[in-house]
Write a protein that holds these residues in place. Structure first.
Motif, PDB file in Angstrom:
ATOM      1  N   TYR A   5       0.732  -1.227  -0.007  1.00  0.00           N
ATOM      2  CA  TYR A   5       0.143   0.049  -0.265  1.00  0.00           C
ATOM      3  C   TYR A   5       0.849   1.332  -0.034  1.00  0.00           C
TER       4      TYR A   5
ATOM      5  N   ASP B 210      -6.009  -1.776   0.998  1.00  0.00           N
ATOM      6  CA  ASP B 210      -7.217  -2.794   0.274  1.00  0.00           C
ATOM      7  C   ASP B 210      -6.727  -4.035   0.068  1.00  0.00           C
TER       8      ASP B 210
ATOM      9  N   THR C  91      -8.675  -6.057  -2.656  1.00  0.00           N
ATOM     10  CA  THR C  91      -8.493  -5.819  -4.109  1.00  0.00           C
ATOM     11  C   THR C  91      -7.086  -6.784  -4.407  1.00  0.00           C
TER      12      THR C  91
END
Length: 201
Positions: free
Chosen positions: A100, A124, A127
């Motif tokens: 991230y 996330d 994802t």
């Protein structure tokens, strides 16, 4: 009654020489054998014994230790909490799980990521897991539910991929698994997917 012995011929000088040489050789051989049996004290150190051959079990232990080290290294990485397109050339790229807020793809996904690991709530991972699941379905023919959960089914497929590519079979998606496995490529220019799968990263 008187016994008479046959008269013996006197041996020639050449015969005497041959017999003497044979006798000397025999005595020398017997003496040499006796000296081997009696170990005479010596100032020299005894010759070292040859090292024992390595047993197959030692090799198996080494392989096991390497697998354990690979597993620990993969588990120590941060969780993949995003996905990014890694550029392969001017036309193609590969969407892969990533760290991230970074361009790094040196991260991991493992059993229990649902979707955040522990108390970490940024990023996330859902994802990242979906990107991996879609790729496993297309390139390896698995029939995973693309749900963003790294459950037992996703772990089992990752283990099969690791086994196929001769990696440590631990079910953890990490950099070694990422680099060994096949990926479907995506073209930003044409907004299309490749029909084949490749391993360019």
């Amino acid at each position: 009654m008187a016994f008479s012995f046959p008269s013996l011929r006197k041996p020639s000088p050449r015969t005497v020489l041959i017999l003497a040489a044979v006798g000397a050789l025999s005595v020398g051989a017997v003496a040499a054998g006796a000296s081997k049996d009696q170990a005479a004290p010596s100032n020299e150190a005894p010759a070292a014994a040859p090292p024992p051959k390595q047993a197959p079990a030692v090799q198996a232990t080494t392989d096991s230790a390497r697998t354990s080290a690979d597993t620990q290294a993969a588990a120590a990485l941060p969780q993949c909490r995003a996905a990014r397109l890694v550029t392969i050339n001017s036309t193609w790229g590969i969407p892969v799980p990533s760290v991230y807020g970074s361009t790094s793809t040196n991260c991991n996904l493992m059993y229990g990521d649902d979707p955040h690991r522990g108390s970490t709530v940024y990023g996330d991972p859902d994802t990242a897991i979906r990107v991996l699941q879609r790729n496993l379905n297309y390139c390896y023919g698995s029939k995973l539910t693309v749900d963003g959960i790294y459950g037992s089914n996703t772990r089992a497929v990752v283990k099969l991929v690791q086994q196929r590519h001769k990696l440590a079979v631990d079910g953890i998606y990490g950099p070694k698994t990422r680099s060994a496995m096949n990926w479907r490529m995506y073209s930003m220019g044409t907004r299309s997917w490749s029909t084949g799968c490749y391993s360019p990263i």
